[in-house]
Design a protein around this motif. Structure first.
Motif, mmCIF file in Angstrom:
data_model
loop_
_atom_site.group_PDB
_atom_site.id
_atom_site.type_symbol
_atom_site.label_atom_id
_atom_site.label_comp_id
_atom_site.label_asym_id
_atom_site.label_seq_id
_atom_site.Cartn_x
_atom_site.Cartn_y
_atom_site.Cartn_z
ATOM 1 N N GLU A 11 34.723 12.575 89.341
ATOM 2 C CA GLU A 11 34.750 11.274 88.674
ATOM 3 C C GLU A 11 33.940 11.313 87.378
ATOM 4 O OE1 GLU A 11 33.423 8.317 91.367
ATOM 5 O OE2 GLU A 11 35.161 8.478 92.702
ATOM 6 N N VAL A 12 32.773 11.971 87.445
ATOM 7 C CA VAL A 12 31.954 12.089 86.240
ATOM 8 C C VAL A 12 32.698 12.874 85.165
ATOM 9 C CG1 VAL A 12 29.839 13.080 85.291
ATOM 10 C CG2 VAL A 12 29.768 11.850 87.462
ATOM 11 N N SER A 13 33.334 14.002 85.583
ATOM 12 C CA SER A 13 34.073 14.828 84.620
ATOM 13 C C SER A 13 35.227 14.048 84.010
ATOM 14 C CB SER A 13 34.599 16.089 85.315
ATOM 15 O OG SER A 13 33.537 16.857 85.827
ATOM 16 N N ASP A 14 35.955 13.313 84.854
ATOM 17 C CA ASP A 14 37.087 12.534 84.347
ATOM 18 C C ASP A 14 36.618 11.437 83.390
ATOM 19 O OD1 ASP A 14 38.672 14.110 85.877
ATOM 20 O OD2 ASP A 14 38.993 12.645 87.479
ATOM 21 N N ASN A 15 35.516 10.797 83.745
ATOM 22 C CA ASN A 15 34.995 9.740 82.869
ATOM 23 C C ASN A 15 34.568 10.310 81.522
ATOM 24 O OD1 ASN A 15 35.407 7.789 84.820
ATOM 25 N ND2 ASN A 15 33.332 7.975 85.668
ATOM 26 N N ILE A 16 33.910 11.474 81.577
ATOM 27 C CA ILE A 16 33.500 12.111 80.322
ATOM 28 C C ILE A 16 34.723 12.478 79.493
ATOM 29 C CG2 ILE A 16 32.409 14.165 79.347
ATOM 30 C CD1 ILE A 16 30.439 14.105 81.672
ATOM 31 N N ALA A 17 35.761 13.024 80.178
ATOM 32 C CA ALA A 17 36.979 13.416 79.463
ATOM 33 C C ALA A 17 37.640 12.202 78.818
ATOM 34 C CB ALA A 17 37.940 14.102 80.432
ATOM 35 N N HIS A 18 37.732 11.108 79.580
ATOM 36 C CA HIS A 18 38.328 9.891 79.021
ATOM 37 C C HIS A 18 37.503 9.364 77.851
ATOM 38 C CE1 HIS A 18 41.759 9.015 81.551
ATOM 39 N NE2 HIS A 18 41.056 9.334 82.628
ATOM 40 N N ASP A 19 36.189 9.385 78.012
ATOM 41 C CA ASP A 19 35.323 8.873 76.950
ATOM 42 C C ASP A 19 35.395 9.737 75.698
ATOM 43 O OD1 ASP A 19 34.580 6.838 78.603
ATOM 44 O OD2 ASP A 19 32.703 7.784 79.269
ATOM 45 N N LEU A 20 35.597 11.050 75.882
ATOM 46 C CA LEU A 20 35.708 11.945 74.731
ATOM 47 C C LEU A 20 37.050 11.806 74.028
ATOM 48 C CD1 LEU A 20 34.110 15.296 75.984
ATOM 49 C CD2 LEU A 20 33.270 13.826 74.146
ATOM 50 N N MET A 65 42.146 19.206 81.579
ATOM 51 C CA MET A 65 41.135 18.863 82.579
ATOM 52 C C MET A 65 41.586 17.684 83.429
ATOM 53 S SD MET A 65 37.546 19.190 80.479
ATOM 54 C CE MET A 65 36.708 18.315 81.793
ATOM 55 N N LEU A 66 42.128 16.664 82.777
ATOM 56 C CA LEU A 66 42.584 15.489 83.515
ATOM 57 C C LEU A 66 43.757 15.834 84.427
ATOM 58 C CD1 LEU A 66 42.396 12.811 80.665
ATOM 59 C CD2 LEU A 66 40.840 13.077 82.608
ATOM 60 N N GLU A 67 44.646 16.719 83.953
ATOM 61 C CA GLU A 67 45.794 17.124 84.769
ATOM 62 C C GLU A 67 45.336 17.892 86.008
ATOM 63 O OE1 GLU A 67 49.904 17.676 85.754
ATOM 64 O OE2 GLU A 67 48.778 16.249 84.532
ATOM 65 N N ILE A 68 44.377 18.798 85.826
ATOM 66 C CA ILE A 68 43.853 19.558 86.971
ATOM 67 C C ILE A 68 43.194 18.611 87.972
ATOM 68 C CG2 ILE A 68 42.149 21.284 87.685
ATOM 69 C CD1 ILE A 68 42.636 22.703 85.012
ATOM 70 N N SER A 69 42.385 17.687 87.470
ATOM 71 C CA SER A 69 41.704 16.735 88.354
ATOM 72 C C SER A 69 42.709 15.882 89.113
ATOM 73 C CB SER A 69 40.763 15.841 87.544
ATOM 74 O OG SER A 69 39.753 16.609 86.931
ATOM 75 N N ARG A 70 43.770 15.449 88.422
ATOM 76 C CA ARG A 70 44.778 14.617 89.075
ATOM 77 C C ARG A 70 45.518 15.391 90.164
ATOM 78 N NH1 ARG A 70 50.051 13.462 88.627
ATOM 79 N NH2 ARG A 70 50.317 15.063 87.042
ATOM 80 N N LEU A 71 45.887 16.644 89.875
ATOM 81 C CA LEU A 71 46.585 17.461 90.870
ATOM 82 C C LEU A 71 45.707 17.728 92.086
ATOM 83 C CD1 LEU A 71 48.368 20.051 88.546
ATOM 84 C CD2 LEU A 71 49.481 18.332 89.973
ATOM 85 N N GLU A 72 44.428 18.029 91.838
ATOM 86 C CA GLU A 72 43.525 18.306 92.955
ATOM 87 C C GLU A 72 43.239 17.047 93.758
ATOM 88 O OE1 GLU A 72 40.133 20.109 91.179
ATOM 89 O OE2 GLU A 72 41.046 22.107 91.063
ATOM 90 N N ALA A 73 43.189 15.899 93.089
ATOM 91 C CA ALA A 73 42.904 14.649 93.799
ATOM 92 C C ALA A 73 44.089 14.223 94.658
ATOM 93 C CB ALA A 73 42.548 13.553 92.801
ATOM 94 N N ILE A 74 45.305 14.326 94.090
ATOM 95 C CA ILE A 74 46.501 13.906 94.829
ATOM 96 C C ILE A 74 46.888 14.953 95.867
ATOM 97 C CG2 ILE A 74 48.952 13.333 94.607
ATOM 98 C CD1 ILE A 74 48.354 12.270 91.824
ATOM 99 N N GLY A 75 46.793 16.224 95.485
ATOM 100 C CA GLY A 75 47.114 17.308 96.410
ATOM 101 C C GLY A 75 48.595 17.514 96.630
#
Length: 460
Positions: free
Chosen positions: A241-250, A295-305
């Motif tokens: 969540e922290v990584s995704d938030n940082i990515a979105h903020d960047l 990064m967001l794509e990897i996070s989304r794939l890992e979160a959804i599975g």
């Protein structure tokens, strides 16, 4: 198998049983033999003591009659009695017809003291079993001797040994099997923990150890392990969540910077030098946005599975298009790309965009780390799986870092000189896992690498 704890404990238990069984066998056979021999000796001694008393009170004829009666009572084939002079002549004896090969007392009896019993065991040619003999020197110098054939008792001991050996072998086999079964069940909880840990290692972060309420210690271990997994999963989720938030903020400020740079680029008063700098800025912004999107794509794939927007994908055509796309790049580097696909199309349920991106990342990676040779893209279906293989003849991957190459932002020493973010293989791994598959790697430094994308073959 030889390294499993169950096997080693069962083997240790079996060895202990063997040692214990051998000890029991020898102790039982020796004790039984000694007990039987002691009974025979007592029987001979009692008979000889009675005959000695009668010899001292009666004449030889009456003693001969006693020998005959005693021999008939005990069995003339089984037992004999005789009175021998010091010069080894028979004075009187029981019926010795069945004892014709019985030798005279040996020289060791010459120094026998009066009243002192002497035990011996001899083998006769006419008999299969030993003969137990008791010899006593009488006060007048004559020798009184009695003997018994150990045949029946010996056969009984042999039968006893056979039965005991069979019983111990049965106990050994039964005990080993029972011990192995008990150990197998006792360590079942440990196997459950191990299986769960292996699933976690395969990125199944939702796996937990089942609680079966069979053994308190194992259940406590499983509960502690599950609590640890829950805590780790919570920390990983927070980190994502922290990584995704940082990515979105960047992403937002980078996009604004790119927009400003584009605006500056189209202004008429912008000099050529400024245009060059602005172009570099736009390029770097695009690269940074691409990294953030990955990064967001990897996070989304890992979160959804799992894969969203699935459809039937022609993997044969996908591989062919990818090879055609990278052929010009390969030619510029002096490399060759070979395609090996079957004539019959191989179909897969999946997301074509994601699969194409995964395949492109692997081929691009092979091109970046190959200076000569051929890059081969092959496709095959066997044993319920579909395999896409990308093999190169490049620099290879050192063994010590092969387990890390799918981690985010990981780049080996040989990758430092190449442009990249260290997210390409991480994205490939996430895409393949989301499709229910796995990525296998075979690589040797100096000879190249072989990536295998393995997908489960599902009905179309």
């Amino acid at each position: 198998m030889g390294k499993t704890l169950v096997f080693r404990l069962t083997l240790f238990y079996g060895v202990l049983l063997i040692i214990f069984s051998i000890g029991i066998y020898f102790w039982a056979t020796q004790s039984t033999s000694q007990f039987y021999l002691q009974n025979v000796d007592d029987r001979l001694q009692n008979a000889l003591m009675e005959l000695q008393e009668e010899y001292e009170d009666e004449d030889l004829e009456e003693l001969r009659e006693e020998f005959r009666e005693e021999g008939e009572e005990q069995g003339q084939l089984k037992m004999f009695f005789r009175l021998i002079t010091p010069d080894k002549r028979n004075l009187v004896s029981s019926n010795l017809t069945a004892w014709s090969d019985l030798p005279a007392p040996q020289s060791e009896f010459e120094n026998l003291q009066s009243g002192e019993p002497q035990w011996s065991s001899i083998n006769l040619p006419s008999r299969d079993t030993p003969v137990r003999i008791l010899t006593i020197r009488l006060p007048d110098g004559n020798i009184l001797q009695a003997g018994v054939d150990l045949g029946e008792g010996g056969k009984m001991l042999v039968r006893f040994d056979s039965v005991l050996l069979a019983l111990l072998l049965f106990m050994l086999i039964f005990g080993s099997l029972t011990g192995g079964w008990v150990l197998h069940n006792a360590l079942g909880g440990v196997r459950r923990v191990t299986e769960t840990a292996l699933q976690i290692g395969q990125y199944n972060l939702e796996a937990r150890v089942p609680i079966e309420n069979k053994a308190e210690e194992i259940d406590q271990l499983a509960q502690a392990f599950n609590s640890m997994l829950n805590r780790i999963a919570s920390l990983i989720e927070e980190l994502k969540e922290v990584s995704d938030n940082i990515a979105h903020d960047l992403k937002r400020p980078v996009t604004r910077i790119r927009g400003i740079a584009e605006h500056v680029l189209i202004q008429p008063e912008t000099t050529e030098e400024m245009k060059e700098v602005t172009g570099i800025m736009i390029h770097e912004c695009d690269r940074l946005v691409g990294t953030i999107n990955t990064m967001l794509e990897i996070s989304r794939l890992e979160a959804i599975g799992k894969v969203e927007f699935m459809e039937t994908v022609n993997l044969s055509a996908l591989c062919r298009n990818a090879v055609e796309l990278f052929e010009p790049v390969a030619e510029d580097k002096g490399l060759r790309i070979a395609l090996e696909v079957p004539d019959t199309p191989i179909l897969l349920k999946g997301n074509p965009t994601q699969l194409q991106r995964a395949l492109a990342n692997i081929i691009d990676n092979a091109l970046n780390y190959s200076n000569q040779g051929t890059i081969t893209v092959s496709l095959k279906s066997s044993d319920g799986t579909i395999q896409v293989v990308i093999a190169d003849e490049g620099v290879g991957i050192p063994t010590e870092i092969q387990s890390k190459i799918f981690e985010r932002f990981f780049r080996g020493d040989s990758s430092r000189s190449e442009q990249g973010t260290g997210l390409g293989l991480s994205l490939v791994h996430a895409i393949v896992l989301a499709h229910g598959g796995r990525v296998d790697l075979e690589s040797h430094p100096g000879t190249g690498s072989r990536f295998v994308l393995v997908f489960p073959s599902s009905p179309i």
